[in-house]
Design an enzyme around this catalytic site. Structure first.
Site, PDB file in Angstrom:
ATOM      1  N   GLY A  33       2.090   4.055  -4.686  1.00  0.00           N
ATOM      2  CA  GLY A  33       1.779   4.853  -5.870  1.00  0.00           C
ATOM      3  C   GLY A  33       1.110   4.093  -6.997  1.00  0.00           C
ATOM      4  O   GLY A  33       1.186   4.505  -8.145  1.00  0.00           O
TER       5      GLY A  33
ATOM      6  N   PRO B  36       0.819  -1.212   0.000  1.00  0.00           N
ATOM      7  CA  PRO B  36       0.000   0.000   0.000  1.00  0.00           C
ATOM      8  C   PRO B  36       0.854   1.264   0.000  1.00  0.00           C
ATOM      9  O   PRO B  36       1.946   1.274   0.567  1.00  0.00           O
ATOM     10  CB  PRO B  36      -0.791  -0.093   1.310  1.00  0.00           C
ATOM     11  CG  PRO B  36      -0.583  -1.460   1.831  1.00  0.00           C
ATOM     12  CD  PRO B  36       0.609  -2.045   1.177  1.00  0.00           C
TER      13      PRO B  36
ATOM     14  N   GLU C 123      22.656 -10.095   2.560  1.00  0.00           N
ATOM     15  CA  GLU C 123      22.381 -10.098   1.120  1.00  0.00           C
ATOM     16  C   GLU C 123      23.681 -10.079   0.318  1.00  0.00           C
ATOM     17  O   GLU C 123      23.803 -10.746  -0.711  1.00  0.00           O
ATOM     18  CB  GLU C 123      21.497  -8.911   0.728  1.00  0.00           C
ATOM     19  CG  GLU C 123      20.114  -8.895   1.388  1.00  0.00           C
ATOM     20  CD  GLU C 123      19.292 -10.160   1.160  1.00  0.00           C
ATOM     21  OE1 GLU C 123      19.469 -10.807   0.105  1.00  0.00           O
ATOM     22  OE2 GLU C 123      18.502 -10.516   2.052  1.00  0.00           O
TER      23      GLU C 123
HETATM   24  P1  ADP Z   1      -1.388   2.785  -3.625  1.00  0.00           P
HETATM   25  O1  ADP Z   1      -2.432   2.896  -4.654  1.00  0.00           O
HETATM   26  O2  ADP Z   1      -0.187   2.007  -4.085  1.00  0.00           O
HETATM   27  O3  ADP Z   1      -1.837   2.347  -2.290  1.00  0.00           O
HETATM   28  P2  ADP Z   1      -1.366   5.620  -3.908  1.00  0.00           P
HETATM   29  O4  ADP Z   1      -1.155   5.754  -5.360  1.00  0.00           O
HETATM   30  O5  ADP Z   1      -2.749   5.772  -3.420  1.00  0.00           O
HETATM   31  O6  ADP Z   1      -0.794   4.228  -3.401  1.00  0.00           O
HETATM   32  O7  ADP Z   1      -0.401   6.622  -3.164  1.00  0.00           O
HETATM   33  C1  ADP Z   1      -0.846   7.492  -2.179  1.00  0.00           C
HETATM   34  C2  ADP Z   1      -0.124   8.800  -2.270  1.00  0.00           C
HETATM   35  O8  ADP Z   1       1.248   8.633  -1.955  1.00  0.00           O
HETATM   36  C3  ADP Z   1      -0.144   9.395  -3.656  1.00  0.00           C
HETATM   37  O9  ADP Z   1      -1.295  10.138  -3.872  1.00  0.00           O
HETATM   38  C4  ADP Z   1       1.103  10.249  -3.638  1.00  0.00           C
HETATM   39  O10 ADP Z   1       0.860  11.491  -3.017  1.00  0.00           O
HETATM   40  C5  ADP Z   1       2.046   9.468  -2.758  1.00  0.00           C
HETATM   41  N1  ADP Z   1       2.936   8.642  -3.546  1.00  0.00           N
HETATM   42  C6  ADP Z   1       3.018   7.303  -3.524  1.00  0.00           C
HETATM   43  N2  ADP Z   1       3.974   6.856  -4.359  1.00  0.00           N
HETATM   44  C7  ADP Z   1       4.500   7.930  -4.952  1.00  0.00           C
HETATM   45  C8  ADP Z   1       5.520   8.125  -5.933  1.00  0.00           C
HETATM   46  N3  ADP Z   1       6.193   7.091  -6.469  1.00  0.00           N
HETATM   47  N4  ADP Z   1       5.800   9.383  -6.311  1.00  0.00           N
HETATM   48  C9  ADP Z   1       5.139  10.420  -5.781  1.00  0.00           C
HETATM   49  N5  ADP Z   1       4.158  10.305  -4.867  1.00  0.00           N
HETATM   50  C10 ADP Z   1       3.839   9.083  -4.441  1.00  0.00           C
HETATM   51 ZN    ZN Z   2      18.899 -14.779   2.624  1.00  0.00          ZN
END
Ligand code: ADP
Ligand code: ZN
Length: 598
Positions: A192, A189, A410
Site C-alpha cells: 500500500g 510490494p 521470538e
Molecule cells: P505498493 O505500492 O506498496 O506496491 P500498492 O499501493 O500499489 O502497493 O497496493 C496495491 C493495492 O493493494 C492497492 O491498490 C490496494 O487495493 C491494496 N492495498 C494494499 N495495501 C492496502 C492497505 N493497507 N489497505 C487497503 N488496501 C491495500
Molecule cells: Zn532470532
C-alpha cells in the site's frame, strides 16, 4: 529495443517517404511549368517585335521573356545586342529589366526539405521522449483518503504532518517548521505504498504526479535526466502537490565508479533528481514521496538531509491489519452473514494488502459465476487458496507449524530480554514474515554495541540465544531459523575475547583482528595455539550463555507459553502489551511451588 521504438521508426519512415514524394513532385511540376513558354530564335523574336506582335518583354539578366499579342509567351537568351532596348522603345513595347536573379533551384530546395523535415521530426520525437510521462491527476480526482488505507496506522500518523504541510505550506514555514520535502516509504510490494502516497494527495487535496523509477531509465543518454527535469517543472507549476516515484531503487542505486553505458545513464538521472530536490525552497510546496523495497541499495546521497531524510516503514500487515484491509475491500461487496473476516485474516498470514484485495475480488468473481446474490465464506476460502499459491511463490507464508516454532523463537528472545538485567527493552515483537525473516524482535540497534559493558554484552548474547533455546526446549529439535542469531552471538563473543580484552582466560589483551571470512583483516598477531584457545574461550562464552538461558526459560515456561499464545493471536505485540502480559505472569510464577529462582 522496445516494440514502441520500432513503431516510431516505422512512422518516421512513412513521413520520410511522404515528404520525399512531395518534394519530388514539386520539382517535376516546376520543371513542367518552366517548359511552358516556347523557345524561339533571336531573329524570330526581333522579327516579331518589328511586326508589332509583342506587347510586353521582361529582361532578366540574359534571359528574355516575351508576351505575344494574342496570348502565349516566348523565351530566349539575350545576345549582347545593344540595340534591343532601342528597338523595343521604338516599337512601344512595354519592357522591364532586372539584373540576373538567382533562380530558385527547386531541385536543391526539395533535397534540403527532404533532409530537413525528418530532422525536425526526429528532434520533436526526442523532445517527446524527454518529456516526462508523468500522468497528472488533479487533486480533486485523487479521491483516495486515509480511510482507504487500512492497518498502516504508524505510517498514516507520520504522513499526517505531510498532509498538514501540503494543505498550507506557508503557515508551516511561518512557524519555522522543517518542511518534509522527501519521504521514503519502505516496504515489500503490495503493502500500500502507492495507495498511501495517493491518500496523502487526496487528504491534502493537491495534484498527484506519479512516475516509476524504471520509466526514468530509458535508452537514450540524457533522456532520464530530462524527464526528471520536466516532471519537476510540471510539478512546480501545480504546487502544492505531490510527486510520487515508485521503485526508487531502479534509478537511485548506489553510484559505482567504473560504469558502463547503462549505469552512466542512471547516474545522470540520479544526479538530476538530487539537483531538483536541492532546488526546493521552503515555499516550493512540493513533497516528493518515493517507494522502495530495498533501501539498502540506495545511494547514500539520496538519504541526506533535505532529500529523502524521512523514512516511513510500511510493513506486511499483521492479523488485525489484514482484517481491516479485508473490511476496506469488502465495503462494496455484499457479504453473506456466515462470512467472518477475522477468520479469513487468520488464514492469510504473509499476505500483503494487494493479495488481500485480490482475495476479496476473486471471491466476488466466484460468487458471481455461481449466480449467488451474496459472497459466502466458501467463496472467500477458495479465493484465498487460489491467491495463496501466488503468494507462496513470492514470499514465505508460514505454515501453522512453522508459525508456532517462530512464535516460540521470538517469544524466547523477548523473555530473555525481560528477565536478564542489562538488556535493552523490547520495542516490538512480530511473527509476520518480512522478506526472508520469519519473525522479528526489535531491540537494540547493533551500532551502539561498542559502548556496552561486559555484562551488557553477555546479556545481549543471551537474548540472541533465547530464540533457539525456546525452540529446543519445546520441540526438542532445532531449526535453521536461528542461524543469524548464532552468528551474531558468536561475533560478539569473538570481539569480547580478541578485541575488547573481556575474557577471563586472557585478561585485557587485544589480539590482532583476524577475519577468516574476508581473508584479509590485518596481520595475525598470535600463534595457532592461541587461536585455538581463543576459539575455546568464545565457545565457552556462547555455550555458557546458552545453558543459562535454557534454565531461565525452563523456570518461566508458563509465561513463555502465555506469550506464545498471545503472539499467535495478534502476531505483533508492542512493549506495553508485553508488559501487561508478562508482569502478572511473572508474579504468578513466583508464587508457584516449582518456581526456582534463577
Ligand atoms: P505498493 O505500492 O506498496 O506496491 P500498492 O499501493 O500499489 O502497493 O497496493 C496495491 C493495492 O493493494 C492497492 O491498490 C490496494 O487495493 C491494496 N492495498 C494494499 N495495501 C492496502 C492497505 N493497507 N489497505 C487497503 N488496501 C491495500
Ligand atoms: Zn532470532
Amino acid at each position: 529495443m522496445s516494440v514502441s521504438w520500432y513503431v516510431r521508426l516505422f512512422k518516421f519512415l512513412i513521413v520520410f517517404a511522404v515528404v520525399g514524394g512531395i518534394a519530388g513532385g514539386v520539382y517535376l511540376w516546376r520543371n513542367h511549368a518552366d517548359a511552358a513558354p516556347s523557345r524561339i530564335s533571336y531573329t524570330a523574336f526581333v522579327d516579331k517585335v518589328s511586326a508589332g506582335e509583342i506587347v510586353r518583354v521582361r529582361l532578366e539578366g540574359d534571359s528574355i521573356t516575351a508576351e505575344a499579342k494574342g496570348g502565349g509567351s516566348f523565351q530566349l537568351y539575350r545576345p549582347s545586342d545593344a540595340d534591343l532596348s532601342k528597338l523595343l522603345l521604338d516599337r512601344h513595347v512595354e519592357f522591364t529589366s532586372t539584373p540576373a536573379e538567382a533562380k530558385i533551384r527547386w531541385f536543391e530546395l526539395g533535397f534540403i526539405l527532404v533532409l530537413l523535415v525528418p530532422l525536425v521530426f526526429i528532434m520533436k520525437r526526442m523532445a517527446v521522449f524527454g518529456r516526462s510521462k508523468a500522468k497528472r491527476i488533479d487533486g480533486a480526482r485523487t479521491n483516495t483518503l486515509f480511510t482507504d488505507v487500512a492497518g498502516a496506522e504508524e505510517a498514516k500518523g507520520e504522513l499526517m504532518e505531510t498532509v498538514d504541510f501540503l494543505k498550507d505550506p506557508f503557515r508551516f514555514s511561518r512557524l519555522g517548521g522543517k518542511m518534509p520535502t522527501g519521504v521514503l516509504l519502505v516496504g515489500p510490494p503490495g503493502t500500500g505504498k502507492t495507495l498511501l502516497a495517493r491518500a496523502v494527495a487526496g487528504e491534502a487535496g493537491v495534484p498527484f504526479f506519479s512516475m516509476s523509477g524504471s520509466e526514468f531509465v530509458e535508452m537514450y543518454v540524457g533522456v532520464g535526466a530530462s524527464r526528471v527535469r520536466d516532471l519537476f517543472a510540471q510539478a512546480k507549476k501545480a504546487a502544492p502537490c505531490i510527486i510520487f516515484i515508485d521503485e526508487l531503487d531502479a534509478v537511485g542505486r548506489r553510484r559505482d565508479s567504473g560504469g558502463n553505458g547503462a549505469s552512466d545513464e542512471r547516474d545522470q538521472t540520479l544526479n538530476q533528481l538530487l539537483v531538483e530536490m536541492d532546488g526546493f525552497t521552503v515555499t516550493s510546496g512540493i513533497v516528493v514521496i518515493a517507494a522502495t523495497n530495498r533501501p539498502e541499495v540506495l545511494d547514500p546521497a539520496l538519504l541526506r538531509p533535505g532529500r529523502f531524510d524521512r523514512q516511513v516503514v510500511v510493513g506486511s500487515p499483521d492479523i488485525k491489519g489484514r482484517e481491516e484491509i479485508l473490511k476496506v475491500h469488502a465495503r462494496n461487496v455484499p457479504l453473506a452473514p456466515d462470512v467472518d473476516l477475522h477468520l479469513v485474516a487468520r488464514g492469510t498470514p504473509g499476505f500483503s494488502g494487494a493479495d488481500l484485495a485480490n482475495v476479496v475480488n476473486e471471491a466476488a468473481i466466484l460468487a458471481a459465476r455461481a449466480n449467488k446474490p451474496l459472497v459466502e465464506m466458501t467463496d472467500l476460502d477458495m479465493a484465498r487458496d487460489k491467491v495463496m499459491m501466488g503468494v507462496e511463490k513470492k514470499s514465505m507464508v508460514l505454515s501453522e507449524k512453522s508459525k508456532l516454532s517462530t512464535a516460540y523463537h521470538e517469544a524466547g528472545h523477548v523473555m530473555v530480554a525481560r528477565l536478564v538485567p542489562g538488556c535493552d527493552p523490547v520495542h516490538k515483537v512480530s511473527i509476520v514474515p518480512r522478506g526472508r525473516a520469519l519473525g522479528v524482535t526489535v531491540q537494540i540497534p547493533e551500532e551502539d554495541i561498542h559502548c556496552y559493558t561486559k555484562e551488557m554484552l553477555v546479556a545481549h548474547i543471551k537474548v540472541l540465544m533465547g530464540g533457539r533455546a525456546a525452540e529446543e526446549l519445546v520441540f526438542s529439535t532445532t531449526t535453521t531459523g536461528a542461524g543469524n542469531d548464532l552468528a551474531r552471538a558468536t561475533d560478539v563473543a569473538r570481539k569480547m575475547v580478541s578485541e575488547w580484552g573481556m575474557s577471563e582466560a586472557f585478561g585485557p589483551v587485544a589480539f590482532g583482528h583476524q577475519d577468516p571470512a574476508s581473508g584479509e583483516g590485518g596481520r595475525k598477531s598470535f600463534s595457532d595455539a592461541t587461536a585455538v584457545e581463543i576459539d575455546t574461550e568464545i565457545r565457552s562464552i556462547v555455550t555458557g550463555a546458552y545453558s543459562e538461558v535454557r534454565d531461565l526459560l525452563l523456570a518461566h515456561m508458563d509465561s513463555l507459553k502465555l506469550l506464545v499464545s498471545e503472539l499467535l493471536t495478534h502476531e505483533t505485540l508492542g512493549s506495553s502489551e508485553i508488559d501487561e502480559l508478562l508482569q502478572p505472569a511473572f508474579a504468578l510464577e513466583a508464587q508457584s511451588p516449582h518456581y526456582a529462582k534463577p
